[in-house]
Design an enzyme around this catalytic site. Structure first.
Site: not given
Lengths: 402, 99
Positions: A162, A294, A305, A326, A331, A390
């Site tokens: 990502c 994010h 976050e 998003k 995403h 990830f």
């Protein structure tokens, strides 16, 4: 030190087939997430996504091109075409080796892979199209951009799940700043909305079946999208000398690794990446006005976050505008940072902050101004764009208005 | 249909419990005999990834769909608070799948 600016932008997303349509969607707080229209969707438990509908490849590419372009490559080519046209950057024999292309993708040509597996395993056929390998390779889009525009300098594709696009754009920025290149086409592309792609994600049980609601107490997971965004990053003096329209300055970049868990986010890794981007940019935390988060809409990401932002910004965190787009385009995995950079450019250039839509209920663990549901006007001098992948690989960009 | 009241149903339910315990024991790197029905996943040292893999193994073993979302475990209707509660939830899903 050489300065780096953005002189062209191009995008395709569920919000629109070019950068201005995508930005209009971001301004309007429009929902681009819809029912997935893909074969075997009835065998999936996740049936929504930021899918690009009403797209006919034959309207944009020749037959000869389409045999070589996976859907992810097609999106990158459309975005590159728009970015190059807007930038007006001319590639010639004099400058070709000083120009590069650096893209991000997580899955490369997944449509090609899915179709070919179906052919040999499901349909029992004994041959696949001869161009499967050049179609599915992760660097296909970067290669075709280089070939189309005659770009002869550094070319490569990075894959950090990502964070792929942010890593790509960060590399491009540092390569121009250091003098290795004078201009780079950079960004990312992704198209994982195929049966095999969604089925794989279902297994992790982090996807939402109904909506992406970042920072809302009611959030229940991420929703995937598809598309691409490509930018022309250029050395400031040469961009100015040729009279280019400068969209924003790229000011800083940093990347960190959590060295922790393969899927769980990590506050320290995220905080170190944001702090690193500020240091690389040579600015104080207090000068930041907007953060494109994010903000995946998972329980774990959003609270981690927010904690990281509070750690880095201290009391100034309460003055920040923080949103996750998003919620609108989904995403885009390896392409997400690129499309989200548009929200940063919009904040810096137009003074419009894209909202976090789908926001229903405050979460005490996400208690920042997340610009809920409706865009807002604000004067912003510096914006950050966060990407936390990830594998614990984090990449944060800092942009400034110019 | 599994009915605990009938001898046949009883042994099948016992079998569900044994299989679920065996799946959780494998994740916990323990012997099945060491897994107490009262134990929580945390006590067994099973983290979020371990849980997701255990649910996959359960779905495969019993040919059922487990409605579990890691973002909202309490809303998933699949009670993971202890080994016993997981066994019960699996039994319920098997019953539903058979009817």
């Amino acid at each position: 030190m050489r300065r780096v600016v953005i002189t062209g932008q191009g995008a395709v997303s569920a919000l629109g087939m070019d950068a201005s349509a995508t930005m209009e969607g971001l301004r309007e707080g429009r929902l681009g997430i819809s029912s997935l229209d893909i074969p075997d969707v009835e065998r999936l438990s996740i049936r929504i996504g930021g899918q690009i509908h009403d797209y006919t490849p034959e309207e944009h590419f020749t037959r000869q091109e389409l045999v070589l372009f996976d859907r992810a490559t097609q999106f990158a080519m459309l975005a590159a075409r728009e970015a190059m046209a807007q930038s007006g950057l001319a590639v010639s024999s004099e400058n070709a080796s000083r120009i590069g292309v650096v893209l991000g993708t997580a899955a490369g040509g997944l449509h090609t892979l899915d179709d070919s597996y179906r052919a040999v395993y499901e349909a029992g056929r004994n041959r696949v199209h001869p161009f499967v390998v050049p179609r599915l390779m992760n660097n296909a889009a970067a290669s075709h951009i280089s070939m189309t525009y005659g770009i002869e300098g550094p070319g490569f594709t990075v894959a950090t799940a990502c964070a792929s696009s942010n890593h790509a754009m960060g590399q491009a920025f540092h390569m121009i700043r250091s003098g290795m290149c004078d201009a780079i086409l950079t960004g990312g592309s992704e198209s994982m909305l195929v049966f095999g792609g969604i089925k794989a994600w279902e297994g992790l049980r982090v996807m939402s079946q109904d909506a992406c609601r970042p920072f809302s107490k009611t959030r229940n997971g991420m929703v995937q999208g598809e598309g691409a965004a490509i930018f022309v990053f250029e050395e400031y003096e040469s961009a100015r000398a040729r009279g280019a329209d400068i969209l924003a300055e790229v000011l800083g970049f940093a990347m960190t690794s959590d060295a922790g868990d393969i899927v769980m986010p990590n506050r320290d890794g995220a905080a170190r990446a944001m702090r690193g981007a500020l240091k690389d940019a040579g600015i104080d935390a207090d000068s930041v006005g907007y953060i494109n988060a994010h903000g995946t809409g998972t329980t774990a990401n959003d609270k981690t976050e927010v904690a990281a932002i509070r750690e880095v910004f201290g009391p100034h965190a309460d003055s920040l505008l923080v949103s996750s787009t998003k919620s609108m385009h989904g995403h885009l995995i390896g392409g997400t940072g690129a499309v989200e950079l548009l929200a940063c450019i919009m904040a810096l250039r137009d003074g419009i902050i894209a909202p976090t839509i789908g926001y229903e209920e405050p979460d005490p663990e996400c208690n920042l101004d997340v610009v809920p549901n409706v865009a807002r006007e604000a004067s912003v001098d510096v914006a950050l764009s966060n990407a936390f992948a990830f594998g614990g690989m984090n990449a944060v960009l800092a942009l400034r208005a110019i | 249909m599994y009915h605990a009241e009938t001898p046949e149903g009883f042994s099948r339910m016992q079998n569900v419990q044994e299989q679920v315990v065996a799946i959780l024991a494998e994740q916990a790197v323990m012997e099945p005999s060491e897994v107490s029905p009262e134990a929580t996943l945390e006590e067994l040292g099973i983290d979020s990834l371990g849980l997701v893999e255990a649910i996959f193994a359960i779905e495969e073993a019993f040919d059922i769909q487990v409605p579990f979302n890691a973002n909202a475990p309490e809303e998933s209707g699949f009670d993971i608070s202890s080994v016993k509660s997981i066994v019960r939830a699996v039994e319920g899903l098997i019953e539903t799948a058979q009817t």
